[in-house]
Design an enzyme around this catalytic site. Structure first.
Site, mmCIF file in Angstrom:
data_model
loop_
_atom_site.group_PDB
_atom_site.id
_atom_site.type_symbol
_atom_site.label_atom_id
_atom_site.label_comp_id
_atom_site.label_asym_id
_atom_site.label_seq_id
_atom_site.Cartn_x
_atom_site.Cartn_y
_atom_site.Cartn_z
ATOM 1 N N ARG A 42 -26.213 -3.436 6.157
ATOM 2 C CA ARG A 42 -25.930 -4.863 6.062
ATOM 3 C C ARG A 42 -26.006 -5.564 7.417
ATOM 4 N NH1 ARG A 42 -19.968 -5.504 3.780
ATOM 5 N NH2 ARG A 42 -21.143 -5.041 1.914
ATOM 6 N N GLU A 75 -19.659 -6.250 9.434
ATOM 7 C CA GLU A 75 -20.619 -5.533 10.282
ATOM 8 C C GLU A 75 -21.659 -6.464 10.901
ATOM 9 O OE1 GLU A 75 -18.811 -2.680 7.443
ATOM 10 O OE2 GLU A 75 -19.793 -4.633 7.200
ATOM 11 N N LYS A 101 0.843 -1.190 0.000
ATOM 12 C CA LYS A 101 0.000 0.000 0.000
ATOM 13 C C LYS A 101 0.882 1.245 0.000
ATOM 14 C CE LYS A 101 -4.292 1.287 2.380
ATOM 15 N NZ LYS A 101 -5.148 0.935 3.540
#
Length: 639
Positions: free
Chosen positions: A399, A371, A283
């Site tokens: 969700r 979640e 990254k």
């Protein structure tokens, strides 16, 4: 002319020689750094996928072959290579290039939803559709990060993809080891594509240093790879996940060696059945400031503040964000409540739980991009005698709704859900606007919902929320900096009265503002007073359940108006109207909120003005409504 300027479509890439590709990669990184530093956006993830994206477009034939980006915030390089280079400077600006894939922008963009862990399911369905339609030559490529593989939906998709032997799917796992450690612990029992070379040694060292810290998964993975490097054939246990699923595996591949990635993708594309290509990237690669940023490798860069005008004074301290104020408030409450624990779904720093984590490291649980699990795990924590605070973005509550309803609320458990970035969020666009929670939470029995209007009320309402012991609570606030404080001038039940009509003025309008919209209502009331309209502005503080003191207050006014930064359908305004009907209060009511549509990306203030939620627009609409009730004002001028 730069090489990048010669690329107007992926086909132009195929004409470049291998020797030209490093130059192209460098030019792409220059554009990414210059643009994102100015417009804001996701810098680190895109710097890490430059070579990988070049390889994808050299091997596959987009848009005949479909490339699905899970999450989508790593698609900037894809945009630059698919005809949007000239407009890239408008990234995340109103009317400009979206920060996520956009079907309206390009035929090369397929999936706009930027919620993680969904890409493999899209790919599964697409590949099955092409097979049934006799288009077996088309390949579907799904690019998914190691962080997104912590989401359960990704594994549901893998379970189905593995048995679809005739589906042409290439799954590129972009493993940068930074988000949340890869959960792909078991690898297939032969890694035939691993290159035993000096370059592979670098990848192996990277895996050793990043994955060996992963509980249960990392050490076995490193030992597996190390064993294969030495020629041991039977290192893996027979229950290794990918072998059990029957998925072909290629890797690990050095994701910053374009030729190596390209070779692996060509092999994968030739199989004609589902293949996983494991690509190791870094990254922020190629930009030292990002590579050395320990927190998140400059995952998302904020917009640079505008330069002050000549002669203008510069604030001594920058304004604080809603998230920062919440983080401090939670830390203060946590110091008083040893039973308080915090849960995050891969958003420790964005939701500002990091301060709480430093102070109470044993009381914070990061579950990855999951979640649903976060919510039911919170239910278990509450059953165990603790009070969990689940901090997630408002848009991601969608969700976890089933878990909130059936696992938390059904059991009347004391769980506090903190919804960051509620309402209009701005440049992130349709998938990130938190405009649904105010409606879906209304249907949950026993749930109490609070909305602070300013910084002081965040601490106040959070303290009240975590004090509730017989059911769940929710606290919602927007993205951005906290605005003006609005002190109460009186109380109405448990609500705050922020403004009342001038002495002798009529009580024309009861104006109810949810959360920060209460401050907007005060500003609208000032304009209405100039038109001789008497307004009482009330901040309900708690949007659910409604304080029944509203009933008598409504009877004392000629018009009831509600304002919220949530979808109008089923939200706070509808709840107020239902309360009035239930008590047979025959007073006209107007509800103002976000239109029930997917809003484009633009600054929060601009979008609120567009939909009529700015003070001047509200004042004008309310003036017209009052005029219809008062014939003698019908010809007056709007505010």
């Amino acid at each position: 002319m730069t090489l990048l300027e010669t690329i107007s479509s992926p086909r132009d890439l195929k004409a470049l020689s291998a020797a030209e590709l490093p130059q192209l990669a460098g030019e792409i990184r220059d554009v990414l750094i210059e643009t994102v530093s100015r417009t804001s956006g996701h810098l680190g993830p895109n710097l890490g996928v430059v070579e990988m994206t070049i390889a994808l477009h050299r091997v596959f034939d987009s848009p005949v072959d479909k490339i699905v980006f899970d999450v989508g915030h790593q698609a900037y390089v894809h945009k630059l290579l698919t005809g949007r280079r000239a407009d890239f400077g408008t990234l995340r600006q109103r009317g400009g290039v979206s920060g996520y894939p956009s079907r309206a922008e390009s035929e090369h963009d397929l999936v706009e939803n930027s919620h993680a862990s969904t890409g493999l399911s899209y790919a599964d369905g697409l590949a099955k559709a092409y097979r049934l339609r006799g288009e077996g030559h088309r390949t579907v490529v799904a690019v998914i990060g190691d962080g997104a593989l912590t989401g359960g939906m990704a594994w549901e998709a893998l379970n189905n993809i593995a048995v679809a032997k005739d589906s042409r799917i290439v799954i590129v796992v972009n493993d940068n080891g930074r988000s949340y450690q890869p959960t792909i612990g078991g690898l297939a029992d032969h890694l035939a594509a691993v290159r035993v070379s000096q370059r592979y040694e670098h990848v192996l060292d990277y895996i050793k240093t990043t994955l060996s810290h992963t509980p249960l998964v990392g050490p076995p993975l490193y030992e597996t790879l190390h064993g294969i490097k030495k020629g041991i054939k039977d290192v893996l246990q027979p229950q290794v996940l990918f072998e059990d699923l029957g998925l072909k595996y290629l890797g690990p591949i050095d994701g910053h060696d374009e030729q190596m990635v390209e070779h692996a993708l060509r092999r994968a594309g030739g199989f004609g059945s589902p293949v996983i290509v494991h690509v190791i990237t870094r990254k922020g690669f190629g930009y030292p400031l990002a590579e050395q940023n320990e927190e998140d490798c400059l995952h998302q860069v904020p917009a640079a503040p505008p330069a002050p005008l000549a002669g203008a004074s510069v604030p001594a301290t920058p304004k604080r964000t809603w998230s920062e104020v919440f983080g401090d408030a939670l830390l203060a409450v946590g110091a008083q409540r040893p039973d308080l624990v915090a849960i995050t779904a891969a958003m420790l720093h964005p939701t500002k739980l990091d301060g709480f984590a430093r102070a109470f490291p044993d009381r914070v649980f990061d579950v990855g991009i999951a979640e649903q699990h976060a919510m039911t795990s919170a239910a278990g924590l509450a059953m165990g005698g603790l009070h969990p605070v689940v901090a997630i973005y408002s848009t991601f509550l969608n969700r976890a709704f089933d878990q909130l309803l059936m696992d938390v609320a059904l059991h009347r458990l004391p769980v506090t859900v903190v919804l960051d970035r509620a309402g209009v969020t701005g440049p992130d666009g349709a998938s990130h606007h938190g405009m649904w929670d105010g409606s879906i939470l209304q249907v949950v029995p026993g749930l109490k919902v609070a909305a602070p209007r300013d910084a002081t009320r965040i601490a106040e309402l959070l303290t009240e929320a975590v004090a509730v012991s017989d059911g769940p609570t929710a606290l919602r606030f927007p993205k951005g900096t906290v605005g003006t404080e609005a002190e109460a001038v009186a109380k109405l039940g448990g609500m705050d009265v922020l403004s009342v009509p001038a002495d002798g003025a009529a009580r024309d309008v009861l104006l109810l503002g949810a959360g920060p919209m209460a401050v907007t209502c005060v500003q609208a009331a000032e304009r209405l007073a100039d038109q001789g309209i008497g307004v009482t502005v009330v901040d309900p503080r708690w949007l659910k359940p409604l304080d029944e003191a509203l009933v008598d207050a409504a009877r004392e006014h000629r018009l009831v108006v509600t304002v919220e930064d949530n979808g109008r359908v089923g939200g706070f305004g509808d709840a107020v109207c239902r309360l009035l009907r239930d008590h047979e209060v025959d007073i006209p009511a107007r509800t103002f909120g976000l239109p029930q549509e997917f809003l484009e990306h633009a600054e929060r203030g601009a979008l609120l003005e567009d939909v009529g939620l700015a003070p001047q627009h509200l004042a004008r609409a309310i003036t017209e409504a009052v005029a219809r009730l008062t014939p003698e004002l019908a010809h007056g001028q709007p505010a």
